[in-house]
Motif scaffolding. Structure first.
Motif, mmCIF file in Angstrom:
data_model
loop_
_atom_site.group_PDB
_atom_site.id
_atom_site.type_symbol
_atom_site.label_atom_id
_atom_site.label_comp_id
_atom_site.label_asym_id
_atom_site.label_seq_id
_atom_site.Cartn_x
_atom_site.Cartn_y
_atom_site.Cartn_z
ATOM 1 N N GLU A 150 40.201 45.059 27.105
ATOM 2 C CA GLU A 150 40.567 45.664 28.387
ATOM 3 C C GLU A 150 39.717 45.122 29.524
ATOM 4 O OE1 GLU A 150 40.390 49.864 27.761
ATOM 5 O OE2 GLU A 150 42.362 49.942 26.779
ATOM 6 N N ARG A 151 38.420 44.890 29.262
ATOM 7 C CA ARG A 151 37.566 44.279 30.302
ATOM 8 C C ARG A 151 38.058 42.881 30.637
ATOM 9 N NH1 ARG A 151 33.465 46.323 26.949
ATOM 10 N NH2 ARG A 151 33.013 44.192 26.205
ATOM 11 N N GLU A 152 38.368 42.124 29.601
ATOM 12 C CA GLU A 152 38.831 40.753 29.809
ATOM 13 C C GLU A 152 40.187 40.726 30.499
ATOM 14 O OE1 GLU A 152 36.505 38.829 25.943
ATOM 15 O OE2 GLU A 152 38.699 39.018 25.932
ATOM 16 N N ARG A 153 41.059 41.667 30.161
ATOM 17 C CA ARG A 153 42.372 41.745 30.797
ATOM 18 C C ARG A 153 42.226 41.983 32.296
ATOM 19 N NH1 ARG A 153 45.306 46.990 29.214
ATOM 20 N NH2 ARG A 153 43.619 47.704 30.575
ATOM 21 N N ASP A 154 41.340 42.882 32.681
ATOM 22 C CA ASP A 154 41.135 43.158 34.100
ATOM 23 C C ASP A 154 40.555 41.942 34.819
ATOM 24 O OD1 ASP A 154 42.082 45.696 33.625
ATOM 25 O OD2 ASP A 154 40.095 46.640 33.557
ATOM 26 N N HIS A 155 39.624 41.256 34.157
ATOM 27 C CA HIS A 155 39.042 40.053 34.758
ATOM 28 C C HIS A 155 40.110 38.976 34.933
ATOM 29 C CE1 HIS A 155 36.342 36.682 35.518
ATOM 30 N NE2 HIS A 155 36.946 36.032 34.526
ATOM 31 N N GLN A 156 40.935 38.773 33.897
ATOM 32 C CA GLN A 156 41.969 37.748 33.963
ATOM 33 C C GLN A 156 42.989 38.069 35.059
ATOM 34 O OE1 GLN A 156 42.625 34.862 31.491
ATOM 35 N NE2 GLN A 156 40.408 35.154 31.551
ATOM 36 N N ALA A 157 43.267 39.355 35.275
ATOM 37 C CA ALA A 157 44.202 39.730 36.336
ATOM 38 C C ALA A 157 43.683 39.256 37.694
ATOM 39 C CB ALA A 157 44.419 41.240 36.334
ATOM 40 N N GLY A 158 42.378 39.353 37.902
ATOM 41 C CA GLY A 158 41.797 38.842 39.141
ATOM 42 C C GLY A 158 41.924 37.341 39.262
ATOM 43 N N VAL A 159 41.730 36.624 38.149
ATOM 44 C CA VAL A 159 41.886 35.168 38.149
ATOM 45 C C VAL A 159 43.326 34.797 38.489
ATOM 46 C CG1 VAL A 159 41.813 33.086 36.714
ATOM 47 C CG2 VAL A 159 40.020 34.819 36.489
ATOM 48 N N MET A 160 44.282 35.487 37.881
ATOM 49 C CA MET A 160 45.693 35.147 38.064
ATOM 50 C C MET A 160 46.193 35.460 39.470
ATOM 51 S SD MET A 160 47.410 36.081 34.364
ATOM 52 C CE MET A 160 46.741 37.742 34.236
ATOM 53 N N ALA A 161 45.460 36.281 40.206
ATOM 54 C CA ALA A 161 45.865 36.619 41.576
ATOM 55 C C ALA A 161 45.452 35.553 42.581
ATOM 56 C CB ALA A 161 45.262 37.968 41.974
ATOM 57 N N THR A 162 44.799 34.481 42.133
ATOM 58 C CA THR A 162 44.321 33.427 43.040
ATOM 59 C C THR A 162 45.478 32.798 43.812
ATOM 60 O OG1 THR A 162 42.473 32.920 41.554
ATOM 61 C CG2 THR A 162 43.100 31.223 43.160
ATOM 62 N N PHE A 163 45.321 32.712 45.126
ATOM 63 C CA PHE A 163 46.298 32.035 45.994
ATOM 64 C C PHE A 163 45.518 31.376 47.112
ATOM 65 C CE2 PHE A 163 49.447 31.355 49.232
ATOM 66 C CZ PHE A 163 50.624 31.104 48.534
ATOM 67 N N THR A 164 45.428 30.067 47.073
ATOM 68 C CA THR A 164 44.569 29.344 48.005
ATOM 69 C C THR A 164 45.359 28.481 48.975
ATOM 70 O OG1 THR A 164 44.321 27.556 46.389
ATOM 71 C CG2 THR A 164 42.632 29.258 46.402
ATOM 72 N N GLU A 165 44.784 28.228 50.101
ATOM 73 C CA GLU A 165 45.265 27.299 51.114
ATOM 74 C C GLU A 165 44.077 26.408 51.505
ATOM 75 O OE1 GLU A 165 48.178 26.837 52.307
ATOM 76 O OE2 GLU A 165 49.347 28.686 52.226
ATOM 77 N N PRO A 166 44.296 25.204 52.029
ATOM 78 C CA PRO A 166 45.591 24.547 52.163
ATOM 79 C C PRO A 166 46.102 24.049 50.818
ATOM 80 C CG PRO A 166 43.875 23.043 52.780
ATOM 81 C CD PRO A 166 43.199 24.352 52.485
ATOM 82 N N LEU A 167 47.285 23.493 50.825
ATOM 83 C CA LEU A 167 47.954 23.080 49.608
ATOM 84 C C LEU A 167 47.397 21.741 49.113
ATOM 85 C CD1 LEU A 167 50.429 24.041 47.861
ATOM 86 C CD2 LEU A 167 51.769 22.417 49.158
ATOM 87 N N PRO A 168 46.596 21.709 48.049
ATOM 88 C CA PRO A 168 46.045 20.442 47.559
ATOM 89 C C PRO A 168 46.947 19.811 46.512
ATOM 90 C CG PRO A 168 45.011 22.240 46.403
ATOM 91 C CD PRO A 168 46.076 22.847 47.313
ATOM 92 N N LEU A 169 48.225 19.601 46.855
ATOM 93 C CA LEU A 169 49.187 19.158 45.858
ATOM 94 C C LEU A 169 49.908 17.895 46.291
ATOM 95 C CD1 LEU A 169 50.878 22.536 44.881
ATOM 96 C CD2 LEU A 169 49.519 21.089 43.387
ATOM 97 N N PRO A 170 50.277 17.037 45.319
ATOM 98 C CA PRO A 170 51.149 15.905 45.650
ATOM 99 C C PRO A 170 52.553 16.415 45.929
ATOM 100 C CG PRO A 170 50.799 16.022 43.282
ATOM 101 C CD PRO A 170 49.896 17.052 43.894
ATOM 102 N N ALA A 171 53.404 15.538 46.486
ATOM 103 C CA ALA A 171 54.768 15.937 46.816
ATOM 104 C C ALA A 171 55.555 16.320 45.568
ATOM 105 C CB ALA A 171 55.479 14.813 47.560
#
Length: 300
Positions: A150-171
Motif C-alpha cells: 500500500e505504501r508503494e502503491r501510493d508512491h507509484q501513484a505520485g510517479v504516474m501523475a508526472t506531467f512535464t513541460e516543455p515537450l522533450p519529444l521527437p516528432a
C-alpha cells in the motif's frame, strides 16, 4: 545553333518510334495510369504510435490547424498533443477498463477559449486469460507485506501523475525496443495467480537472460527508481507531457532520479526480482496515467 546531343542522337526512325510509343501510352485505360502512379509513389510514412481505438489502445485525434499547440483534456487529465501549425494531433491513452462506445475529449485552441468536445469511438477487444503459479506469499500477502504494498502503491501513484513541460519529444514516437528478446503478446491478459484473479497485465514481457542491458526507447528523464514488492527493481522514465515508461524486475539499476538519457542509453539490466516466474523485462508505456500497449510504438 547546334542541337543538344540528346536530340541529335534521336534519328528520324527512332523519333517516329518514340512518338508512336508516346501515343500508345495515351490510349491506356485510366486505371492503368492510376496503378502506375500509385506504384511509383513512395509509401506513406507510418504514424507512431499506431491508432488503435480499443481498451488498452491509443486514439490519434486530429485537432486541425492552429497557431499554437492546443490544450486537450480527457476529463481533467491533460493529454499529449503533437504536430505543428498545419495539424495538431491529440494522443489519448484508453484504459483497459474502458467501456466500448462513444468517448470524448475537450479541446481549447487557446487557454482563454471555451472548450469544445471532440468525440471518438472505442471498439471492443477480447483479451485472453493466463494462469500462473507463483510463490503463495506474493498472492496471499501477510500484514507486513500488504502494508508495504500500500505504501508503494501510493508512491507509484505520485510517479504516474508526472506531467512535464516543455515537450522533450521527437516528432515521431517510434520507440526502440528496450531489450532484444522474444516478445510475448502479454498486454491485456487477464491474469490468474494461483487460482485468484488479479488486474490485467499492463505491459509487454520480453524474455532475455539475466544481465542483458536494458536501454531507453526514447529520450527521457529518470523520475523514479526503487525495489518494489511486485515489480522488483524498477526504473521510470518521463518522456514529456504524460508519456512515461517503466522497466521492472531488473537485476541492476544503472541510473538515478534526475538523470537524462538519450535513445539507446543503458538504464539497467534484465533480472527476475519481484513477482516473476523467470528472468525477463516487464516494459510498460503510460499515456495520461493510462497503461497502453507498447506494441503500438514499435516495429512488429
Amino acid at each position: 545553333m547546334p542541337l543538344p546531343l540528346s536530340h541529335t542522337l534521336l534519328t528520324q526512325p527512332n523519333r517516329r518510334q518514340a512518338l508512336a510509343a508516346a501515343a500508345s501510352l495515351l490510349t491506356l485505360p485510366a486505371s492503368v495510369w492510376a496503378a502506375s502512379a500509385h506504384a511509383a509513389s513512395p509509401p506513406a510514412p507510418a504514424l507512431w504510435p499506431h491508432d488503435l481505438q480499443v481498451p488498452g489502445g491509443v486514439a490519434r485525434l486530429s485537432l486541425g490547424p492552429a497557431a499554437a499547440r492546443p490544450l486537450a483534456h480527457s476529463g481533467t487529465m491533460p493529454l499529449l498533443v503533437l504536430g505543428d501549425v498545419i495539424e495538431w494531433t491529440a494522443l489519448v491513452g484508453i484504459p483497459l477498463s474502458a467501456t466500448p462506445g462513444t468517448a470524448s475529449i475537450t479541446v481549447k485552441e487557446t487557454p482563454d477559449a471555451a472548450p469544445r468536445p471532440l468525440n471518438y469511438r472505442i471498439a471492443s477487444k477480447l483479451y485472453t486469460e493466463q494462469r500462473l503459479k507463483v510463490s503463495p506469499k506474493t498472492v496471499d500477502l501477510s500484514a507486513n507485506d500488504n502494508a508495504r504494498y500500500e505504501r508503494e502503491r501510493d508512491h507509484q501513484a505520485g510517479v504516474m501523475a508526472t506531467f512535464t513541460e516543455p515537450l522533450p519529444l521527437p516528432a515521431s514516437l517510434h520507440m526502440k525496443v528496450p531489450v532484444p528478446g522474444r516478445r510475448s503478446s502479454s498486454f491485456g491478459l487477464r491474469r490468474i495467480f494461483n487460482g485468484q484473479a488479479r488486474n490485467p497485465h499492463s505491459g509487454m514481457d520480453i524474455a532475455a537472460a539475466t544481465g542483458t542491458p536494458v536501454n531507453a526507447p526514447l529520450p527521457g528523464r529518470v523520475i523514479d527508481t526503487g525495489e518494489y514488492f511486485f515489480n522488483g527493481n524498477t526504473v521510470w522514465l518521463d518522456h514529456g507531457c504524460g508519456l512515461l515508461t517503466m522497466y521492472c524486475h531488473l537485476s541492476a539499476i544503472d541510473v538515478k532520479p534526475g538523470d537524462t538519457l538519450k535513445t539507446g542509453q543503458r538504464l539497467g539490466a534484465v533480472g527476475a526480482t519481484g513477482r516473476v516466474t523467470g528472468p525477463h523485462l516487464h516494459w510498460g508505456v503510460m499515456l495520461n496515467r493510462t497503461m497502453v500497449d507498447p506494441a503500438l510504438f514499435i516495429d512488429a
